[in-house]
Scaffold this active site. Structure first.
Site, mmCIF file in Angstrom:
data_model
loop_
_atom_site.group_PDB
_atom_site.id
_atom_site.type_symbol
_atom_site.label_atom_id
_atom_site.label_comp_id
_atom_site.label_asym_id
_atom_site.label_seq_id
_atom_site.Cartn_x
_atom_site.Cartn_y
_atom_site.Cartn_z
ATOM 1 N N GLU A 56 0.822 -1.209 0.000
ATOM 2 C CA GLU A 56 0.000 0.000 0.000
ATOM 3 C C GLU A 56 0.858 1.261 0.000
ATOM 4 O O GLU A 56 0.524 2.247 -0.670
ATOM 5 C CB GLU A 56 -0.943 0.006 1.213
ATOM 6 C CG GLU A 56 -2.090 -0.977 1.109
ATOM 7 C CD GLU A 56 -3.013 -0.693 -0.060
ATOM 8 O OE1 GLU A 56 -3.097 0.481 -0.483
ATOM 9 O OE2 GLU A 56 -3.636 -1.628 -0.564
ATOM 10 N N TYR A 139 -6.299 6.816 4.328
ATOM 11 C CA TYR A 139 -6.474 5.854 3.249
ATOM 12 C C TYR A 139 -5.716 4.562 3.538
ATOM 13 O O TYR A 139 -6.273 3.463 3.426
ATOM 14 C CB TYR A 139 -6.000 6.419 1.898
ATOM 15 C CG TYR A 139 -5.886 5.312 0.873
ATOM 16 C CD1 TYR A 139 -7.022 4.848 0.220
ATOM 17 C CD2 TYR A 139 -4.678 4.671 0.622
ATOM 18 C CE1 TYR A 139 -6.957 3.791 -0.675
ATOM 19 C CE2 TYR A 139 -4.595 3.622 -0.268
ATOM 20 C CZ TYR A 139 -5.729 3.175 -0.913
ATOM 21 O OH TYR A 139 -5.649 2.121 -1.771
ATOM 22 N N ASP A 157 -9.778 5.594 -3.215
ATOM 23 C CA ASP A 157 -8.610 6.064 -3.945
ATOM 24 C C ASP A 157 -9.065 6.709 -5.248
ATOM 25 O O ASP A 157 -10.269 6.827 -5.522
ATOM 26 C CB ASP A 157 -7.615 4.922 -4.198
ATOM 27 C CG ASP A 157 -8.053 3.992 -5.323
ATOM 28 O OD1 ASP A 157 -9.264 3.955 -5.650
ATOM 29 O OD2 ASP A 157 -7.190 3.290 -5.867
ATOM 30 N N CYS A 212 -12.249 1.511 -16.273
ATOM 31 C CA CYS A 212 -12.767 2.878 -16.169
ATOM 32 C C CYS A 212 -11.616 3.856 -15.946
ATOM 33 O O CYS A 212 -11.558 4.583 -14.954
ATOM 34 C CB CYS A 212 -13.786 2.957 -15.022
ATOM 35 S SG CYS A 212 -14.846 4.411 -15.067
ATOM 36 N N CYS A 219 -15.169 1.183 -22.160
ATOM 37 C CA CYS A 219 -16.566 1.042 -21.759
ATOM 38 C C CYS A 219 -17.188 -0.258 -22.255
ATOM 39 O O CYS A 219 -18.096 -0.799 -21.616
ATOM 40 C CB CYS A 219 -17.370 2.241 -22.250
ATOM 41 S SG CYS A 219 -16.866 3.810 -21.491
ATOM 42 N N CYS A 222 -16.918 -2.934 -19.642
ATOM 43 C CA CYS A 222 -17.417 -2.625 -18.299
ATOM 44 C C CYS A 222 -18.617 -3.505 -17.945
ATOM 45 O O CYS A 222 -19.588 -3.589 -18.712
ATOM 46 C CB CYS A 222 -17.809 -1.163 -18.221
ATOM 47 S SG CYS A 222 -18.442 -0.672 -16.602
ATOM 48 N N CYS A 228 -24.516 2.900 -16.257
ATOM 49 C CA CYS A 228 -23.635 4.052 -16.048
ATOM 50 C C CYS A 228 -24.319 5.376 -16.370
ATOM 51 O O CYS A 228 -24.802 5.598 -17.486
ATOM 52 C CB CYS A 228 -22.384 3.889 -16.908
ATOM 53 S SG CYS A 228 -21.193 5.241 -16.725
#
Length: 336
Positions: A56, A139, A157, A212, A219, A222, A228
């Site tokens: 992380e 975070y 994020d 995305c 797209c 997706c 969307c």
């Protein structure tokens, strides 16, 4: 408004859409992730919480492809917090390599020391204790709680914010900086079931990273294309033009070049050599005593930068202030 879209209650309810619609979105994205998610070592069940924490920190503002080899090297060399805590700051900064933003290496070293000294060499599972570790922000604390310990926390994020903006708000991009409204929306989107919430965090983050994307969203790949809001609105242009972080000619570039010299040099380096250009270096050649090929190469790259003396001084001063370099008289080196 088209009845198939899930945001009809956005302004009239505490949830962004009807529960059954939201559950369908959760399942579609999670199922997509099970098929298309990347096989990353810090996602493996056998990965320790320490491995997750290291990932992380490394992944902040750094792409996965650059992090992978360094993460593996770190976990082989320092498999526990105590192992890293026992290393010198100089070794830690050297091992950070070219991941960028090397202050993260020192923050991770400080966190490792705290974990080794006060948490029995185990990354704490408690969210508040994670948040109290040196250099660990909201975070990272939430991400470690979720991905290392399977807890229900909201992770937000850039990738998640972008999916939220398009899927639910109909915007091409999220706000330039994280807003309270975005955080509330992320909270509202979280599944109540703990295990499902973990999968959702991981899946929607991956969707933003792989499909995305900011500049060229895929797209047609997706799993929630037909849900969307951005697509339904005709893919409106963003409210602003995102600007990539500049590099060439900046203080960051000069700092990076100085750090490269210090990382590769087996001994302290004359400050005059760090502050001069190639023309000046020819006059200082007598001060270079068998630096080794790598150090010589790094010095050449530093001297080649079209940076004036005041910029070089500012860059070195910033490294000294941040603890990434130390100065003893006329020489500089990595922190001991």
């Amino acid at each position: 408004m088209n009845s198939r879209l899930p945001w009809g209650l956005m302004n009239s309810s505490s949830t962004p859409c009807a529960p059954d619609q939201l559950h369908g979105i959760h399942q579609a994205v999670i199922q997509w992730f099970s098929r298309a998610g990347r096989d990353l070592p810090w996602r493996e069940p056998a990965c320790s919480p320490w491995g997750v924490l290291v990932s992380e920190i490394m992944l902040q503002q750094t792409p996965v492809v650059r992090v992978l080899p360094i993460w593996r090297e770190w976990l082989d060399r320092w498999p526990t917090p105590a192992d890293l805590a026992a290393a010198s700051p100089a070794d830690v900064v050297r091992a950070w390599g070219r991941l960028g933003y090397p202050r993260r290496a020192l923050r991770l070293h400080a966190a490792a020391t705290e974990i080794a000294d006060h948490h029995d060499n185990q990354v704490p599972e408690n969210h508040s204790e994670l948040l109290a570790l040196p250099g660990i922000g909201s975070y990272t604390a939430a991400a470690v709680a979720v991905f290392a310990f399977g807890q229900r926390y909201t992770v937000v994020d850039t990738n998640i914010r972008r999916v939220q903006a398009r899927l639910f708000s109909g915007k091409a991009l999220p706000s330039k900086t994280l807003t309270a409204a975005e955080t509330r929306l992320a909270d509202q989107l979280m599944p109540e079931d703990i295990a499902e919430s973990v999968k959702w965090n991981q899946s929607v983050m991956e969707l933003g990273a792989l499909v995305c994307t900011a500049r060229s969203p895929k797209c047609d790949e997706c799993p929630v294309f037909d849900q969307c809001a951005w697509i339904a609105a005709g893919r409106p242009e963003p409210d602003y033009v995102p600007k990539g972080q500049s590099w060439h000619g900046t203080d960051r570039q000069v700092r990076g070049a100085i750090m490269a010299v210090l990382r590769h040099s087996p001994s302290p380096v004359s400050v005059d050599l760090l502050l001069t250009d190639r023309a000046g270096a020819e006059q200082l050649a007598s001060r270079i005593e068998n630096p080794g090929q790598q150090t010589a190469d790094m010095l050449e790259k530093l001297w080649a930068l079209p940076a004036p003396l005041e910029q070089r001084e500012r860059a070195l001063g910033g490294l000294l202030k941040d603890g990434l370099a130390t100065r003893h008289g006329d020489e500089a080196s990595l922190p001991s």
